[in-house]
Design a protein around this motif. Structure first.
Motif, mmCIF file in Angstrom:
data_model
loop_
_atom_site.group_PDB
_atom_site.id
_atom_site.type_symbol
_atom_site.label_atom_id
_atom_site.label_comp_id
_atom_site.label_asym_id
_atom_site.label_seq_id
_atom_site.Cartn_x
_atom_site.Cartn_y
_atom_site.Cartn_z
ATOM 1 N N ILE A 79 9.731 -7.315 -0.952
ATOM 2 C CA ILE A 79 9.765 -8.712 -1.442
ATOM 3 C C ILE A 79 8.365 -9.327 -1.470
ATOM 4 C CG2 ILE A 79 10.237 -9.860 0.770
ATOM 5 C CD1 ILE A 79 12.249 -11.670 -0.844
ATOM 6 N N VAL A 130 17.948 -7.946 -5.623
ATOM 7 C CA VAL A 130 18.203 -9.151 -4.821
ATOM 8 C C VAL A 130 16.880 -9.818 -4.451
ATOM 9 C CG1 VAL A 130 19.082 -9.979 -2.590
ATOM 10 C CG2 VAL A 130 20.429 -8.339 -3.941
ATOM 11 N N ASN A 131 15.880 -9.017 -4.099
ATOM 12 C CA ASN A 131 14.561 -9.586 -3.786
ATOM 13 C C ASN A 131 14.030 -10.407 -4.963
ATOM 14 O OD1 ASN A 131 14.418 -8.425 -1.237
ATOM 15 N ND2 ASN A 131 13.282 -6.624 -1.924
ATOM 16 N N LEU A 151 15.898 -13.674 -5.097
ATOM 17 C CA LEU A 151 15.510 -14.605 -4.029
ATOM 18 C C LEU A 151 14.195 -15.312 -4.360
ATOM 19 C CD1 LEU A 151 16.303 -12.726 -0.668
ATOM 20 C CD2 LEU A 151 17.629 -14.527 -1.794
ATOM 21 N N LEU A 184 22.340 -19.693 0.138
ATOM 22 C CA LEU A 184 21.496 -18.772 -0.632
ATOM 23 C C LEU A 184 20.020 -19.100 -0.479
ATOM 24 C CD1 LEU A 184 21.427 -16.470 -2.799
ATOM 25 C CD2 LEU A 184 21.420 -18.286 -4.521
ATOM 26 N N PHE A 190 18.510 -17.478 2.581
ATOM 27 C CA PHE A 190 18.678 -16.041 2.820
ATOM 28 C C PHE A 190 17.348 -15.297 2.692
ATOM 29 C CE2 PHE A 190 23.314 -15.449 2.860
ATOM 30 C CZ PHE A 190 23.408 -14.257 3.552
ATOM 31 N N PRO A 243 15.771 -11.060 2.857
ATOM 32 C CA PRO A 243 16.265 -9.672 2.785
ATOM 33 C C PRO A 243 16.843 -9.212 4.124
ATOM 34 C CG PRO A 243 14.159 -9.859 1.654
ATOM 35 C CD PRO A 243 14.392 -11.180 2.318
ATOM 36 N N TYR A 286 20.409 -10.122 4.515
ATOM 37 C CA TYR A 286 21.333 -9.265 3.747
ATOM 38 C C TYR A 286 21.515 -7.913 4.422
ATOM 39 C CZ TYR A 286 21.309 -12.621 -0.076
ATOM 40 O OH TYR A 286 21.474 -13.760 -0.822
ATOM 41 N N ILE A 301 27.773 -8.991 -1.230
ATOM 42 C CA ILE A 301 27.105 -7.685 -1.320
ATOM 43 C C ILE A 301 27.847 -6.646 -0.496
ATOM 44 C CG2 ILE A 301 25.048 -6.417 -0.593
ATOM 45 C CD1 ILE A 301 23.345 -8.726 -1.500
#
Lengths: 200, 200
Positions: free
Chosen positions: A44, A92-93, A96, B72, B75, B77, B80, B128
């Motif tokens: 990320i 997902v990174n 975000l 969200l 959040f 990584p 998750y 997820i």
């Protein structure tokens, strides 16, 4: 005209997406190890650095991410984590970081794949990564602020990739990259959110 | 009479499953830190040790696995990965070991949850993990050998858990544990595979 980051721009899907969206928008092409902008999305910090370098952006498309293909009996946890770190959490990174960095009303478009709905032998890792990406997008869609949207494109095997992936997808209708690219256009240039566009 | 390993046997779902299936079968109750048998399923070595200790078994049920709930926008990584290591890969680890260790014709029953289909605020990590588990089971079902089967139960919030999870599930119909337990019975005592039994 929108400014659109395309991650994986030099891959089979990415090239088709850049060709389609590049007719009407500014494309910022990003590769893992090629192109002017580079980022390994499984990290990320590299995604944050990318968005900081590119500056104000309206949309991001991800057509990148590795998975491991193998018979279920040969799979180890480490094999599953290849797809989890790359195709699942890599995307997902991006989401975000994009939720902070995109302009108001911007869009995030991720990539899954047909194997999560039409299972193939060797594809249990693809199922995890692709299902995870689709689940994430549906979950994130209801929480994104500032009019941001998120969708996923689930392509069948591409005609241009049949030499590599054909043996895994016998009996599947391969789709041309230009048809897959339309789904990305629908996500970026439409108004829906939380959708999975299936191109089969 | 089957010999059935129930992982998470001391949790709300696990207790109900053990009560239902225990009427007709031998239950081997497994907890993370309690009970005669203990295993942290996020570590496949502990899963292997568990199956080796228990010996010949006909079925395994997993009703265990942690996830992180948060808006969200908050959040990371790492958040998750809590659900990925525990609820997703923990259950995958059990399936990988079970495919070697279960008796012919045995069954694997995993747990997802309603939030992957009916999204809730704070639930992107649940999406997820739960989507990954469901995707994995559908993918694995077509490759399991020796007549082995795999299914997933996706429960709504349980009546018994409303004091903890109620605020996340306003407007959801809570279901009693005994009703959720029937879905596990359907998986273990039925003949389907690759199914997601939704208890909503």
């Amino acid at each position: 005209m929108k400014k659109i980051i395309v991650i994986g721009a030099h891959g089979t899907i990415g090239k088709a997406v850049a060709a389609e969206l590049g007719q009407r928008h500014e494309i910022i092409a990003v590769g893992t190890r090629s192109g002017r902008y580079q980022a390994d999305i499984s990290d990320i910090a590299q995604v944050r650095a990318l968005f900081a370098k590119v500056g104000k952006t309206d949309a991001v498309v991800v057509a990148a991410g590795a998975i491991h293909l193998a018979p279920l009996a040969e799979f180890t946890p480490e094999h599953y984590y290849i797809g989890i770190h790359s195709k699942l959490m890599g995307q997902v990174n991006v989401a975000l970081v994009a939720q902070e960095m995109l302009n108001d009303g911007g869009s995030i478009t991720l990539t899954s794949g047909v194997a999560v709905d039409q299972q193939i032998v060797g594809g249990s890792g693809a199922c995890i990564a692709n299902a995870g990406v689709e689940g994430f997008a549906r979950g994130a869609a209801i929480e994104l602020a500032r009019g941001l949207r998120i969708n996923v494109v689930s392509p069948s095997v591409l005609e241009e990739s049949m030499d590599v992936y054909g043996p895994y997808f016998r009996g599947f209708e391969a789709v041309p990259g230009r048809r897959v690219a339309l789904a990305y256009s629908r996500s970026v240039e439409g108004a829906q959110t939380g959708q999975v566009y299936k191109v089969w």
